[in-house]
Design a protein around this motif. Structure first.
Motif, PDB file in Angstrom:
ATOM      1  N   LEU A  56       0.638  -0.996   0.146  1.00 14.87           N
ATOM      2  CA  LEU A  56      -0.088  -0.012   0.314  1.00 14.87           C
ATOM      3  C   LEU A  56       0.701   1.511   0.152  1.00 14.87           C
ATOM      4  CD1 LEU A  56      -2.930   0.064   2.791  1.00 14.87           C
ATOM      5  CD2 LEU A  56      -2.998   0.955   0.625  1.00 14.87           C
ATOM      6  N   PHE A  57       1.559   1.199   1.182  1.00 11.48           N
ATOM      7  CA  PHE A  57       2.583   2.312   0.983  1.00 11.48           C
ATOM      8  C   PHE A  57       3.428   2.445  -0.154  1.00 11.48           C
ATOM      9  CE2 PHE A  57       7.201   4.071   2.136  1.00 11.48           C
ATOM     10  CZ  PHE A  57       6.704   5.044   2.407  1.00 11.48           C
ATOM     11  N   ARG A  58       3.883   1.554  -0.526  1.00  9.12           N
ATOM     12  CA  ARG A  58       4.601   1.675  -2.453  1.00  9.12           C
ATOM     13  C   ARG A  58       3.535   2.620  -3.563  1.00  9.12           C
ATOM     14  NH1 ARG A  58       9.887  -0.928  -2.439  1.00  9.12           N
ATOM     15  NH2 ARG A  58       9.746  -1.611  -4.398  1.00  9.12           N
ATOM     16  N   LEU A  59       2.188   1.844  -3.330  1.00 10.40           N
ATOM     17  CA  LEU A  59       1.904   1.841  -3.881  1.00 10.40           C
ATOM     18  C   LEU A  59       1.926   3.480  -5.570  1.00 10.40           C
ATOM     19  CD1 LEU A  59      -0.936  -0.244  -5.358  1.00 10.40           C
ATOM     20  CD2 LEU A  59      -2.556   1.824  -3.984  1.00 10.40           C
ATOM     21  N   GLY A  62      -3.104   6.181  -6.766  1.00  9.87           N
ATOM     22  CA  GLY A  62      -4.184   7.316  -5.330  1.00  9.87           C
ATOM     23  C   GLY A  62      -3.604   8.000  -4.642  1.00  9.87           C
ATOM     24  N   ASN A  63      -3.776   9.091  -3.634  1.00 12.31           N
ATOM     25  CA  ASN A  63      -3.125   9.587  -3.065  1.00 12.31           C
ATOM     26  C   ASN A  63      -2.433   9.237  -2.353  1.00 12.31           C
ATOM     27  OD1 ASN A  63      -2.717  11.216  -0.928  1.00 12.31           O
ATOM     28  ND2 ASN A  63      -4.444  13.134  -1.520  1.00 12.31           N
ATOM     29  N   SER A  64      -1.195  10.221  -2.422  1.00 14.24           N
ATOM     30  CA  SER A  64      -0.201   9.126  -1.518  1.00 14.24           C
ATOM     31  C   SER A  64       0.226   9.447  -0.165  1.00 14.24           C
ATOM     32  CB  SER A  64       1.615   9.708  -2.209  1.00 14.24           C
ATOM     33  OG  SER A  64       0.819  11.071  -1.691  1.00 14.24           O
ATOM     34  N   LEU A  65      -0.279  10.245   0.807  1.00 12.28           N
ATOM     35  CA  LEU A  65      -0.653  10.411   2.291  1.00 12.28           C
ATOM     36  C   LEU A  65      -1.530   9.490   2.193  1.00 12.28           C
ATOM     37  CD1 LEU A  65       0.302  12.393   4.459  1.00 12.28           C
ATOM     38  CD2 LEU A  65      -1.658  13.569   4.105  1.00 12.28           C
ATOM     39  N   ASN A  67      -2.276   6.839   1.466  1.00 13.98           N
ATOM     40  CA  ASN A  67      -1.634   5.008   1.435  1.00 13.98           C
ATOM     41  C   ASN A  67      -0.919   5.426   2.588  1.00 13.98           C
ATOM     42  OD1 ASN A  67      -3.120   5.520  -1.215  1.00 13.98           O
ATOM     43  ND2 ASN A  67      -1.424   5.179  -2.860  1.00 13.98           N
ATOM     44  N   THR A  68       0.184   6.169   2.901  1.00 19.84           N
ATOM     45  CA  THR A  68       1.316   6.021   3.947  1.00 19.84           C
ATOM     46  C   THR A  68       0.571   6.253   5.495  1.00 19.84           C
ATOM     47  OG1 THR A  68       2.031   7.662   2.489  1.00 19.84           O
ATOM     48  CG2 THR A  68       3.307   7.658   4.738  1.00 19.84           C
ATOM     49  N   VAL A 112       8.958   6.367   6.570  1.00 19.72           N
ATOM     50  CA  VAL A 112       8.408   7.394   5.910  1.00 19.72           C
ATOM     51  C   VAL A 112       9.827   8.326   5.154  1.00 19.72           C
ATOM     52  CG1 VAL A 112       6.833   8.845   5.982  1.00 19.72           C
ATOM     53  CG2 VAL A 112       6.260   6.451   6.476  1.00 19.72           C
ATOM     54  N   SER A 116      10.714   9.657   1.403  1.00 16.45           N
ATOM     55  CA  SER A 116      11.028  10.932   1.355  1.00 16.45           C
ATOM     56  C   SER A 116      12.502  11.538   1.329  1.00 16.45           C
ATOM     57  CB  SER A 116       9.538  11.045   1.920  1.00 16.45           C
ATOM     58  OG  SER A 116      10.146  12.106   3.421  1.00 16.45           O
TER      59      SER A 116
ATOM     60  N   SER B  64       8.129  14.818  -5.635  1.00 18.22           N
ATOM     61  CA  SER B  64       8.185  13.856  -4.909  1.00 18.22           C
ATOM     62  C   SER B  64       6.841  13.659  -3.553  1.00 18.22           C
ATOM     63  CB  SER B  64       9.426  13.199  -4.666  1.00 18.22           C
ATOM     64  OG  SER B  64       9.979  13.866  -3.449  1.00 18.22           O
ATOM     65  N   SER B  65       6.489  12.811  -3.605  1.00 14.16           N
ATOM     66  CA  SER B  65       5.766  12.862  -2.385  1.00 14.16           C
ATOM     67  C   SER B  65       5.999  12.160  -1.782  1.00 14.16           C
ATOM     68  CB  SER B  65       4.705  12.181  -2.760  1.00 14.16           C
ATOM     69  OG  SER B  65       4.600  11.214  -3.788  1.00 14.16           O
ATOM     70  N   ILE B  66       5.268  12.127   0.148  1.00 18.98           N
ATOM     71  CA  ILE B  66       5.644  11.055   0.626  1.00 18.98           C
ATOM     72  C   ILE B  66       5.785   9.983   1.258  1.00 18.98           C
ATOM     73  CG2 ILE B  66       3.159  11.140   2.048  1.00 18.98           C
ATOM     74  CD1 ILE B  66       4.084  11.805   4.474  1.00 18.98           C
ATOM     75  N   ASN B  67       5.566   9.210   0.132  1.00 17.32           N
ATOM     76  CA  ASN B  67       6.141   7.427   0.128  1.00 17.32           C
ATOM     77  C   ASN B  67       6.877   7.372  -1.249  1.00 17.32           C
ATOM     78  OD1 ASN B  67       4.416   8.067  -2.060  1.00 17.32           O
ATOM     79  ND2 ASN B  67       2.992   6.249  -1.911  1.00 17.32           N
ATOM     80  N   GLY B  68       7.809   8.360  -1.426  1.00 21.22           N
ATOM     81  CA  GLY B  68       8.724   8.300  -2.471  1.00 21.22           C
ATOM     82  C   GLY B  68       8.546   8.550  -4.037  1.00 21.22           C
ATOM     83  N   ARG B  69       6.871   8.599  -4.427  1.00 20.67           N
ATOM     84  CA  ARG B  69       5.731   8.704  -5.939  1.00 20.67           C
ATOM     85  C   ARG B  69       6.643   9.587  -6.296  1.00 20.67           C
ATOM     86  NH1 ARG B  69       0.233   9.219  -6.367  1.00 20.67           N
ATOM     87  NH2 ARG B  69      -0.061   7.296  -5.219  1.00 20.67           N
ATOM     88  N   ARG B  84      10.277   3.898  -9.983  1.00 19.47           N
ATOM     89  CA  ARG B  84      10.935   4.014  -9.182  1.00 19.47           C
ATOM     90  C   ARG B  84      12.209   3.241 -10.854  1.00 19.47           C
ATOM     91  NH1 ARG B  84       7.590   3.021  -5.078  1.00 19.47           N
ATOM     92  NH2 ARG B  84       7.339   4.361  -4.196  1.00 19.47           N
TER      93      ARG B  84
END
Lengths: 138, 99
Positions: A56-59, A62-65, A67-68, A112, A116, B64-69, B84
């Motif tokens: 989920l975290f690496r997905l 969707g919205n990254s926040l 997902n985190t 995280v 980041s 980039s965003s918080i989860n590294g995307r 990545r």
């Protein structure tokens, strides 16, 4: 599914090492030997949960926040699986679950932050290269 | 049927079994598979995720965003996710090692 499988395999190894260590600690402290099947079932379920959280975290959709945050929420049930697997020998007091939750939250937050920061640096490098490339074209 | 110049195309995107070319204002369906386009236009376009080929000249910035995307913001404000595993190729192309 392929991504989840890869994550599952890596987490499976790490969780087994952690479970082995915890079983050793309990054995040293209380002379209690756990049944292999009990530890294995616990490890398989914990791996499934932690693997899903990481997926989920690496997905990339969707919205990254969100997902985190979902990643952390998904991890929490694994603490209950841990408690069920090791029982009162590891979790002598009920409130210890909350301590572990906070501890897991700190580790997750740190992970995280590291991720980041790493990708922020990567993006900065890319932006520098892009600016260089564009100024060369002009 | 239209003929498009590669320099006018911002990116190609594959949706299910169809491939689309995105220009500044329009979207065109393309009669090629993404891997065929990647092979034909490897000097101009670069794959940034399994569904997208982008023209690096159209990239305005990276974020980039918080989860590294990682995302690329294009000149026309479209945002594309960068996987990545393609970052290394993207860096090489921007350095001029692959073009």
């Amino acid at each position: 599914m392929k991504d989840y499988g890869k994550i599952y395999l890596k987490v499976y190894i790490i969780i087994h090492l952690i479970f082995l260590l915890l079983a050793l600690i309990v054995y040293r402290r209380a002379q209690v030997t756990y049944a292999f099947i009990r530890l294995e079932i616990g490890a398989v379920i914990t791996t499934a949960i932690v693997g899903f959280a990481l997926w989920l975290f690496r997905l990339e959709k969707g919205n990254s926040l969100i997902n985190t945050i979902l990643g952390y929420i998904v991890i929490i049930p694994s603490i209950f699986v841990l408690r069920n697997t090791f029982g009162q020998y590891l979790f002598r007091f009920t409130w210890l679950i909350y301590v572990v939750m906070v501890f897991v939250g700190i580790i997750y937050g740190f992970a995280v932050w590291v991720v980041s920061k790493k990708y922020k640096k990567e993006v900065d490098d890319l932006n520098k290269l892009l600016n260089k490339d564009q100024s060369k074209d002009q | 049927m239209y003929t498009l110049a590669p320099r006018d195309i911002f990116y190609f995107d594959a949706l299910d079994h169809d491939v689309f070319a995105y220009t500044k204002d329009d979207v065109y369906e393309v009669n090629y598979k993404l891997y065929q386009l990647e092979d034909m236009l490897k000097d101009v376009f670069l794959r940034i995720n399994k569904n997208t080929l982008v023209n690096p000249k159209m990239i305005k910035s990276f974020q980039s965003s918080i989860n590294g995307r990682m995302e690329a913001e294009l000149i026309n404000k479209d945002r594309l996710v960068i996987s990545r595993m393609y970052v290394k190729d993207l860096k090489a192309m921007l350095r001029g090692e692959k073009a």
